[in-house]
Design a protein around this motif. Sequence first.
Motif, mmCIF file in Angstrom:
data_model
loop_
_atom_site.group_PDB
_atom_site.id
_atom_site.type_symbol
_atom_site.label_atom_id
_atom_site.label_comp_id
_atom_site.label_asym_id
_atom_site.label_seq_id
_atom_site.Cartn_x
_atom_site.Cartn_y
_atom_site.Cartn_z
ATOM 1 N N MET A 1 0.849 -1.205 0.000
ATOM 2 C CA MET A 1 0.000 0.000 0.000
ATOM 3 C C MET A 1 0.880 1.248 0.000
ATOM 4 S SD MET A 1 -3.096 0.527 2.570
ATOM 5 C CE MET A 1 -3.552 -1.196 2.324
ATOM 6 N N LEU A 2 0.608 2.169 -0.922
ATOM 7 C CA LEU A 2 1.444 3.360 -1.009
ATOM 8 C C LEU A 2 0.969 4.422 -0.012
ATOM 9 C CD1 LEU A 2 3.781 4.507 -2.730
ATOM 10 C CD2 LEU A 2 2.041 5.622 -4.114
ATOM 11 N N LEU A 3 -0.353 4.645 -0.004
ATOM 12 C CA LEU A 3 -0.923 5.659 0.886
ATOM 13 C C LEU A 3 -2.068 5.031 1.670
ATOM 14 C CD1 LEU A 3 -1.176 8.797 1.603
ATOM 15 C CD2 LEU A 3 -3.026 8.793 -0.072
ATOM 16 N N LYS A 4 -2.055 5.269 2.970
ATOM 17 C CA LYS A 4 -3.163 4.784 3.788
ATOM 18 C C LYS A 4 -3.619 5.899 4.716
ATOM 19 C CE LYS A 4 -4.329 1.105 7.080
ATOM 20 N NZ LYS A 4 -5.682 0.840 6.548
ATOM 21 N N VAL A 5 -4.843 6.330 4.518
ATOM 22 C CA VAL A 5 -5.436 7.370 5.353
ATOM 23 C C VAL A 5 -6.382 6.654 6.306
ATOM 24 C CG1 VAL A 5 -6.968 9.377 5.331
ATOM 25 C CG2 VAL A 5 -5.256 9.091 3.520
ATOM 26 N N ASP A 6 -6.147 6.833 7.628
ATOM 27 C CA ASP A 6 -6.901 6.055 8.596
ATOM 28 C C ASP A 6 -7.653 6.957 9.577
ATOM 29 O OD1 ASP A 6 -7.890 3.960 10.054
ATOM 30 O OD2 ASP A 6 -5.984 3.466 11.033
ATOM 31 N N ASN A 7 -8.950 7.060 9.351
ATOM 32 C CA ASN A 7 -9.866 7.707 10.302
ATOM 33 C C ASN A 7 -9.429 9.126 10.712
ATOM 34 O OD1 ASN A 7 -12.178 7.749 11.858
ATOM 35 N ND2 ASN A 7 -11.173 6.849 13.652
ATOM 36 N N ILE A 8 -9.110 9.965 9.725
ATOM 37 C CA ILE A 8 -8.641 11.321 10.073
ATOM 38 C C ILE A 8 -9.802 12.298 10.298
ATOM 39 C CG2 ILE A 8 -6.344 11.145 9.008
ATOM 40 C CD1 ILE A 8 -7.487 12.808 6.633
ATOM 41 N N HIS A 9 -9.569 13.161 11.270
ATOM 42 C CA HIS A 9 -10.487 14.273 11.553
ATOM 43 C C HIS A 9 -9.697 15.566 11.367
ATOM 44 C CE1 HIS A 9 -13.980 12.123 13.385
ATOM 45 N NE2 HIS A 9 -13.055 11.169 13.474
ATOM 46 N N VAL A 10 -10.225 16.474 10.539
ATOM 47 C CA VAL A 10 -9.508 17.718 10.255
ATOM 48 C C VAL A 10 -10.436 18.903 10.496
ATOM 49 C CG1 VAL A 10 -8.139 18.969 8.539
ATOM 50 C CG2 VAL A 10 -8.210 16.472 8.464
ATOM 51 N N TYR A 11 -9.897 19.921 11.134
ATOM 52 C CA TYR A 11 -10.684 21.107 11.501
ATOM 53 C C TYR A 11 -10.065 22.379 10.927
ATOM 54 C CZ TYR A 11 -12.868 18.270 15.182
ATOM 55 O OH TYR A 11 -13.566 17.307 15.873
ATOM 56 N N TYR A 12 -10.918 23.341 10.634
ATOM 57 C CA TYR A 12 -10.504 24.740 10.446
ATOM 58 C C TYR A 12 -11.055 25.461 11.666
ATOM 59 C CZ TYR A 12 -9.770 23.732 5.435
ATOM 60 O OH TYR A 12 -9.355 23.219 4.234
ATOM 61 N N GLY A 13 -10.252 25.696 12.659
ATOM 62 C CA GLY A 13 -10.777 26.275 13.900
ATOM 63 C C GLY A 13 -11.871 25.377 14.436
ATOM 64 N N ALA A 14 -13.092 25.917 14.555
ATOM 65 C CA ALA A 14 -14.200 25.122 15.094
ATOM 66 C C ALA A 14 -14.915 24.312 14.009
ATOM 67 C CB ALA A 14 -15.195 26.060 15.787
ATOM 68 N N ILE A 15 -14.578 24.563 12.751
ATOM 69 C CA ILE A 15 -15.272 23.850 11.663
ATOM 70 C C ILE A 15 -14.675 22.462 11.463
ATOM 71 C CG2 ILE A 15 -15.807 23.876 9.187
ATOM 72 C CD1 ILE A 15 -15.632 26.982 9.406
ATOM 73 N N HIS A 16 -15.525 21.469 11.624
ATOM 74 C CA HIS A 16 -15.103 20.066 11.504
ATOM 75 C C HIS A 16 -15.251 19.666 10.033
ATOM 76 C CE1 HIS A 16 -15.525 15.821 13.527
ATOM 77 N NE2 HIS A 16 -14.444 15.943 12.795
ATOM 78 N N ALA A 17 -14.176 19.835 9.247
ATOM 79 C CA ALA A 17 -14.283 19.669 7.791
ATOM 80 C C ALA A 17 -14.200 18.208 7.355
ATOM 81 C CB ALA A 17 -13.200 20.493 7.090
ATOM 82 N N ILE A 18 -13.342 17.421 8.009
ATOM 83 C CA ILE A 18 -13.185 16.004 7.652
ATOM 84 C C ILE A 18 -13.515 15.168 8.883
ATOM 85 C CG2 ILE A 18 -11.554 14.223 6.876
ATOM 86 C CD1 ILE A 18 -12.196 16.262 4.705
ATOM 87 N N LYS A 19 -14.533 14.302 8.721
ATOM 88 C CA LYS A 19 -15.113 13.618 9.878
ATOM 89 C C LYS A 19 -14.831 12.118 9.868
ATOM 90 C CE LYS A 19 -18.734 17.101 9.734
ATOM 91 N NZ LYS A 19 -19.957 17.396 8.987
ATOM 92 N N GLY A 20 -13.540 11.798 9.994
ATOM 93 C CA GLY A 20 -13.210 10.378 10.130
ATOM 94 C C GLY A 20 -13.198 9.621 8.822
ATOM 95 N N ILE A 21 -12.417 10.075 7.861
ATOM 96 C CA ILE A 21 -12.367 9.314 6.600
ATOM 97 C C ILE A 21 -11.157 8.384 6.561
ATOM 98 C CG2 ILE A 21 -13.637 11.099 5.326
ATOM 99 C CD1 ILE A 21 -11.098 11.721 3.836
#
Length: 233
Positions: A1-21
């Motif tokens: 596997m070259l890239l593995k993204v595991d359950n990431i959560h990403v925010y802009y301040g209080a904005i929850h932009a990525i919810k566990g992908i």
Amino acid sequence: MLLKVDNIHVYYGAIHAIKGISFEVNEGETVALIGANGAGKSTTLKTISGLMHPKSGSIQFCDKDITHMEAYRLVSLGLAHVPEGRHIFLQMTVQENLEMGAFTSKGNFDAALEHVFTLFPRLKERRKQVGGTLSGGEQQMLAMGRALMISPKLLMLDEPSMGLAPILVEQIFSIIRDLRKAGTTILLVEQNAGMALDIADRAYVLETGKITLSGTGEELAHSDKVKKAYLGG
Ligand SMILES: Nc1ncnc2c1ncn2[C@@H]1O[C@H](COP(=O)(O)OP(=O)(O)O)[C@@H](O)[C@H]1O
Ligand SMILES: [Mg+2]
């Protein structure tokens, strides 16, 4: 596997932009991430390339944990990100822009330049022309060519067709198809779901920060849900 993204959560301040992908890209694959405006596609690419960092979850690239790694180090690991809106150096010539792409690379500069000029003969013709005077399609080619100067292990393209006339969209996709055939591993983000699913080995649908569907490009292109929401019925 070259890239593995595991359950990431990403925010802009209080904005929850990525919810566990979670998703992965294998070597040699072309993987598409499709979704409406605001779904979180660009945020996902920015997080992989180290421009942003997840609050939780992890990202592996070439068996290394890159979750908190800085963008410049990721470039030297072979991760190339062509951002939305291209961001070429408008005052520099085509060739100077390509030289900037190679700046962090130890590889053979002349061979890389020749390779890029073979893929994009238009850039070769215009190598002395300054970036700001290129058409939108040519600027996209230059942004992609610059990313390819490091002979990346993974090429991430953020909406390469955005704002281009249909004929140029065809040209850009035909180049992506050539890169795929030549074995380049590609993570393609697109609002143009039809074109992206047509070219992708596998694809994921992103909706408001979550992956809601995944499958081969063909499976998704035939899914009723995708047809209704992204392919105009
Ligand atoms: N700089 C920012 N500051 C605050 N919110 C942002 C910023 N950039 C994006 N967002 C928000 O994060 C979400 C995902 O945006 P983005 O990743 O750009 O979506 P896409 O690329 O799929 O159109 C959206 O709700 C957007 O409004
Ligand atoms: Mg975007």
